[in-house]
Design a protein around this motif. Structure first.
Motif, PDB file in Angstrom:
ATOM      1  N   HIS A  81       0.835  -1.197   0.000  1.00  0.00           N
ATOM      2  CA  HIS A  81       0.000   0.000   0.000  1.00  0.00           C
ATOM      3  C   HIS A  81       0.874   1.251   0.000  1.00  0.00           C
ATOM      4  CE1 HIS A  81      -3.269   2.711   1.353  1.00  0.00           C
ATOM      5  NE2 HIS A  81      -3.990   1.851   0.662  1.00  0.00           N
ATOM      6  N   ASP A  82       0.367   2.322  -0.606  1.00  0.00           N
ATOM      7  CA  ASP A  82       1.104   3.594  -0.605  1.00  0.00           C
ATOM      8  C   ASP A  82       1.268   4.119   0.811  1.00  0.00           C
ATOM      9  OD1 ASP A  82       1.090   3.570  -3.365  1.00  0.00           O
ATOM     10  OD2 ASP A  82      -0.665   4.883  -3.547  1.00  0.00           O
ATOM     11  N   LEU A  83       2.382   4.783   1.055  1.00  0.00           N
ATOM     12  CA  LEU A  83       2.524   5.556   2.289  1.00  0.00           C
ATOM     13  C   LEU A  83       1.645   6.803   2.172  1.00  0.00           C
ATOM     14  CD1 LEU A  83       6.377   5.170   2.718  1.00  0.00           C
ATOM     15  CD2 LEU A  83       4.647   4.457   4.389  1.00  0.00           C
ATOM     16  N   PRO A  84       1.212   7.377   3.304  1.00  0.00           N
ATOM     17  CA  PRO A  84       0.286   8.514   3.200  1.00  0.00           C
ATOM     18  C   PRO A  84       0.932   9.701   2.488  1.00  0.00           C
ATOM     19  CG  PRO A  84       1.021   8.178   5.474  1.00  0.00           C
ATOM     20  CD  PRO A  84       1.512   7.004   4.696  1.00  0.00           C
ATOM     21  N   GLY A  85       0.165  10.306   1.593  1.00  0.00           N
ATOM     22  CA  GLY A  85       0.653  11.497   0.891  1.00  0.00           C
ATOM     23  C   GLY A  85       1.634  11.175  -0.210  1.00  0.00           C
ATOM     24  N   SER A  86       1.717   9.929  -0.657  1.00  0.00           N
ATOM     25  CA  SER A  86       2.655   9.603  -1.736  1.00  0.00           C
ATOM     26  C   SER A  86       2.166   8.365  -2.475  1.00  0.00           C
ATOM     27  CB  SER A  86       4.051   9.353  -1.170  1.00  0.00           C
ATOM     28  OG  SER A  86       4.320   7.990  -1.050  1.00  0.00           O
ATOM     29  N   SER A  87       2.754   8.104  -3.637  1.00  0.00           N
ATOM     30  CA  SER A  87       2.397   6.896  -4.389  1.00  0.00           C
ATOM     31  C   SER A  87       3.652   6.090  -4.634  1.00  0.00           C
ATOM     32  CB  SER A  87       1.815   7.256  -5.754  1.00  0.00           C
ATOM     33  OG  SER A  87       0.673   8.018  -5.596  1.00  0.00           O
ATOM     34  N   LEU A  88       3.540   4.785  -4.477  1.00  0.00           N
ATOM     35  CA  LEU A  88       4.654   3.898  -4.796  1.00  0.00           C
ATOM     36  C   LEU A  88       4.888   3.972  -6.300  1.00  0.00           C
ATOM     37  CD1 LEU A  88       6.600   1.577  -3.968  1.00  0.00           C
ATOM     38  CD2 LEU A  88       4.694   0.010  -4.273  1.00  0.00           C
ATOM     39  N   PRO A  89       6.060   4.446  -6.729  1.00  0.00           N
ATOM     40  CA  PRO A  89       6.283   4.588  -8.173  1.00  0.00           C
ATOM     41  C   PRO A  89       6.262   3.224  -8.863  1.00  0.00           C
ATOM     42  CG  PRO A  89       8.042   5.660  -6.906  1.00  0.00           C
ATOM     43  CD  PRO A  89       7.236   4.846  -5.946  1.00  0.00           C
ATOM     44  N   PRO A  90       5.918   3.186 -10.159  1.00  0.00           N
ATOM     45  CA  PRO A  90       5.942   1.913 -10.875  1.00  0.00           C
ATOM     46  C   PRO A  90       7.333   1.294 -10.794  1.00  0.00           C
ATOM     47  CG  PRO A  90       5.169   3.718 -12.282  1.00  0.00           C
ATOM     48  CD  PRO A  90       5.605   4.329 -11.009  1.00  0.00           C
ATOM     49  N   ALA A  91       7.382  -0.032 -10.704  1.00  0.00           N
ATOM     50  CA  ALA A  91       8.690  -0.689 -10.563  1.00  0.00           C
ATOM     51  C   ALA A  91       8.762  -1.886 -11.492  1.00  0.00           C
ATOM     52  CB  ALA A  91       8.881  -1.141  -9.115  1.00  0.00           C
ATOM     53  N   ASP A  92       9.971  -2.283 -11.823  1.00  0.00           N
ATOM     54  CA  ASP A  92      10.221  -3.465 -12.645  1.00  0.00           C
ATOM     55  C   ASP A  92       9.747  -4.693 -11.858  1.00  0.00           C
ATOM     56  OD1 ASP A  92      11.251  -5.655 -13.907  1.00  0.00           O
ATOM     57  OD2 ASP A  92      13.309  -4.917 -14.014  1.00  0.00           O
ATOM     58  N   PRO A  93       8.813  -5.480 -12.407  1.00  0.00           N
ATOM     59  CA  PRO A  93       8.291  -6.633 -11.667  1.00  0.00           C
ATOM     60  C   PRO A  93       9.384  -7.633 -11.276  1.00  0.00           C
ATOM     61  CG  PRO A  93       7.102  -6.332 -13.752  1.00  0.00           C
ATOM     62  CD  PRO A  93       8.217  -5.340 -13.741  1.00  0.00           C
ATOM     63  N   GLN A  94      10.488  -7.642 -12.008  1.00  0.00           N
ATOM     64  CA  GLN A  94      11.557  -8.601 -11.729  1.00  0.00           C
ATOM     65  C   GLN A  94      12.572  -8.079 -10.713  1.00  0.00           C
ATOM     66  OE1 GLN A  94      11.499 -11.741 -12.757  1.00  0.00           O
ATOM     67  NE2 GLN A  94       9.493 -11.077 -13.508  1.00  0.00           N
ATOM     68  N   GLU A  95      12.425  -6.831 -10.298  1.00  0.00           N
ATOM     69  CA  GLU A  95      13.365  -6.270  -9.314  1.00  0.00           C
ATOM     70  C   GLU A  95      13.030  -6.828  -7.923  1.00  0.00           C
ATOM     71  OE1 GLU A  95      13.386  -1.975  -9.178  1.00  0.00           O
ATOM     72  OE2 GLU A  95      15.134  -1.935  -7.829  1.00  0.00           O
ATOM     73  N   PRO A  96      14.045  -7.141  -7.112  1.00  0.00           N
ATOM     74  CA  PRO A  96      13.729  -7.600  -5.758  1.00  0.00           C
ATOM     75  C   PRO A  96      12.855  -6.577  -5.023  1.00  0.00           C
ATOM     76  CG  PRO A  96      16.044  -7.958  -6.224  1.00  0.00           C
ATOM     77  CD  PRO A  96      15.490  -7.164  -7.383  1.00  0.00           C
ATOM     78  N   ALA A  97      11.788  -7.080  -4.359  1.00  0.00           N
ATOM     79  CA  ALA A  97      10.889  -6.190  -3.613  1.00  0.00           C
ATOM     80  C   ALA A  97      11.686  -5.405  -2.576  1.00  0.00           C
ATOM     81  CB  ALA A  97       9.786  -7.009  -2.949  1.00  0.00           C
ATOM     82  N   ARG A  98      12.700  -6.040  -2.022  1.00  0.00           N
ATOM     83  CA  ARG A  98      13.563  -5.363  -1.032  1.00  0.00           C
ATOM     84  C   ARG A  98      14.082  -4.037  -1.587  1.00  0.00           C
ATOM     85  NH1 ARG A  98      18.205  -8.773  -1.055  1.00  0.00           N
ATOM     86  NH2 ARG A  98      18.587  -7.581  -2.944  1.00  0.00           N
TER      87      ARG A  98
END
Ligand SMILES: Cc1cc2nc3c(=O)[nH]c(=O)nc-3n(C[C@H](O)[C@H](O)[C@H](O)COP(=O)(O)OP(=O)(O)OC[C@H]3O[C@@H](n4cnc5c(N)ncnc54)[C@H](O)[C@@H]3O)c2cc1C
Length: 390
Positions: A81-98
């Motif tokens: 989920h997004d942190l408040p007041g911001s959006s998680l930018p799109p990311a490469d699905p193959q990149e480690p979630a870490r």
């Protein structure tokens, strides 16, 4: 950052002689829950590093995500989920979630100016009955250990969002296995097990993913669950999410230990997992009866030789720093108020990411409720202080 030191304001020092840094609110932990709380404290007008302080035990941003293994790529996570007041930018699905989440949290801390102090691990929090800068009512004394030694904080309210990563849970079974054993938190790469027979224990999504990853890496995984796996075909939608949260909240309001996430949610079904069930890869051998020197025996009487065991058996809430406050009930739970963040036995202490808020969505919402409650809990004291000096 301008640390305000209680000793410099009123001459108070603690028993050890070190001046306590005074903060209206201290937030312990900078994962999703702690960052959300910090953001909402700031939105309500408190200044980071002056009115409130965020202490985090990790050397880098990212909360527990910063420890997760390479093979947990972004496409494999349930959704962050997004942190408040911001959006998680799109990311490469193959990149480690870490890497995705560590970058996201780090950027957020910088952009919001949250001035997280790290690595500072809060070792203990004790109740303190004034006088203190935040009034004569109950305050908290915190002891934190970090790179430059020990720091002491005195706070009018504490928001604790310390997650579960530091408290891996491994169930006890009779017998002793002489091969390699590790818990989810110590897993690094499936290739470490290529050519080996590996028992994966646990009924949660981590266990399922380990079985799939090990198989793909040329290992021979064997799966053990205490109860038959609970696959869920229905969508994980908002209405169902609320039902799950309510059932967890009912337990914590009664002071019971929250159940594991999987016990509450079941496993998400999907084409990949259905195919693996059909092929026999994701078929549980049932519960363990006992460990053998070089293998395992199951309750059905069958046994298997093994090279390694991975205990994907979950985590418990990491609350050791709160021990002096004696908030645990006999069964190990913490009695929570109806707002699901206030601790009944310790007014002024708020838990976020605990019980119903142990998801990125729940943690984000709990941070907001806790920030408002912490401000309300310390407001009377600030008003007293203003009228006394005015
Ligand atoms: C393998 C795995 C995958 C998951 N996938 C998802 C998912 O896809 N979506 C989802 O919503 N949830 C997921 N979760 C659950 C998710 O991780 C949490 O709900 C959420 O990220 C936890 O946030 P938190 O802030 O409560 O805790 P954490 O992220 O654990 O942060 C706690 C922070 O507190 C710090 N800390 C701990 N003790 C102290 C102390 N004494 N003093 C100072 N600092 C301290 C830690 O260093 C850490 O930085 C997953 C969990 C696991 C284990």
């Amino acid at each position: 950052m301008g640390d305000r030191v209680a000793g410099s304001m009123d001459g108070m020092t603690d028993a050890a002689g070190a001046a306590a840094i005074d903060r209206r609110v201290v937030v312990v932990g900078a994962g999703q829950a702690g960052l959300s709380a910090a953001h909402h404290l700031q939105r309500q007008g408190l200044r980071a590093g002056t009115d409130f302080e965020v202490l985090d035990a990790n050397p880098t941003p990212g909360g527990a995500w910063s420890h997760r293994w390479d093979a947990l790529t972004f496409d494999l996570v349930n959704g962050v989920h997004d942190l408040p007041g911001s959006s998680l930018p799109p990311a490469d699905p193959q990149e480690p979630a870490r890497d995705v989440i560590t970058r996201y949290y780090g950027d957020y801390e910088d952009e919001m100016g949250l001035h997280v102090s790290r690595p500072w691990r809060v070792a203990s929090i004790e109740a303190f009955d004034g006088p203190a800068a935040w009034g004569d009512s109950q305050c908290f004394d915190l002891t934190a250990h970090g790179p430059s030694g020990v720091r002491r904080y005195r706070a009018g309210a504490v928001i604790s969002g310390t997650g579960t990563w530091d408290r891996p849970y491994v169930p006890h079974y009779p017998g002793r296995f002489a091969g390699r054993q590790l818990h989810t938190r110590d897993f690094t790469a499936p290739e470490d097990f290529t050519g080996q027979r590996v028992l994966v224990v646990g009924g949660g999504i981590s266990a399922v993913q380990f079985v799939m990853l090990l198989d793909a890496a040329g290992a021979e995984p064997i799966w053990s669950t205490r109860r038959p796996p609970r696959w869920r075909d229905e969508p994980f939608d908002a209405a169902w999410g609320r039902t799950v949260e309510e059932s967890v909240a009912a337990r914590t309001r009664a002071g019971l230990r929250p159940l594991s996430v999987v016990a509450t949610t079941g496993l998400p079904s999907g084409p990949r997992y259905r195919a693996a069930v059909a092929s026999g890869l994701l078929q549980s051998r049932g519960p363990i009866d006992r460990l053998l020197t070089a293998g395992v025996r199951f309750v059905d009487g069958s046994s298997e030789p093994l090279d390694a065991i991975i205990w994907a058996t979950g985590f418990r809430a990491s609350l050791g720093h709160l021990r002096p406050l004696r908030i645990r009930e006999p069964g190990g739970g913490v009695m929570m108020a109806d707002d699901d963040v206030s601790v009944i036995k310790a007014p002024g202490l708020f838990l976020v990411g605990y019980g119903r808020s142990a998801s990125t969505l729940g943690a984000t919402r709990a941070g907001r409720r806790a920030a408002r409650a912490a401000i309300a809990a310390t407001r009377a004291a600030t008003e007293d202080a203003v009228s006394a000096t005015g």
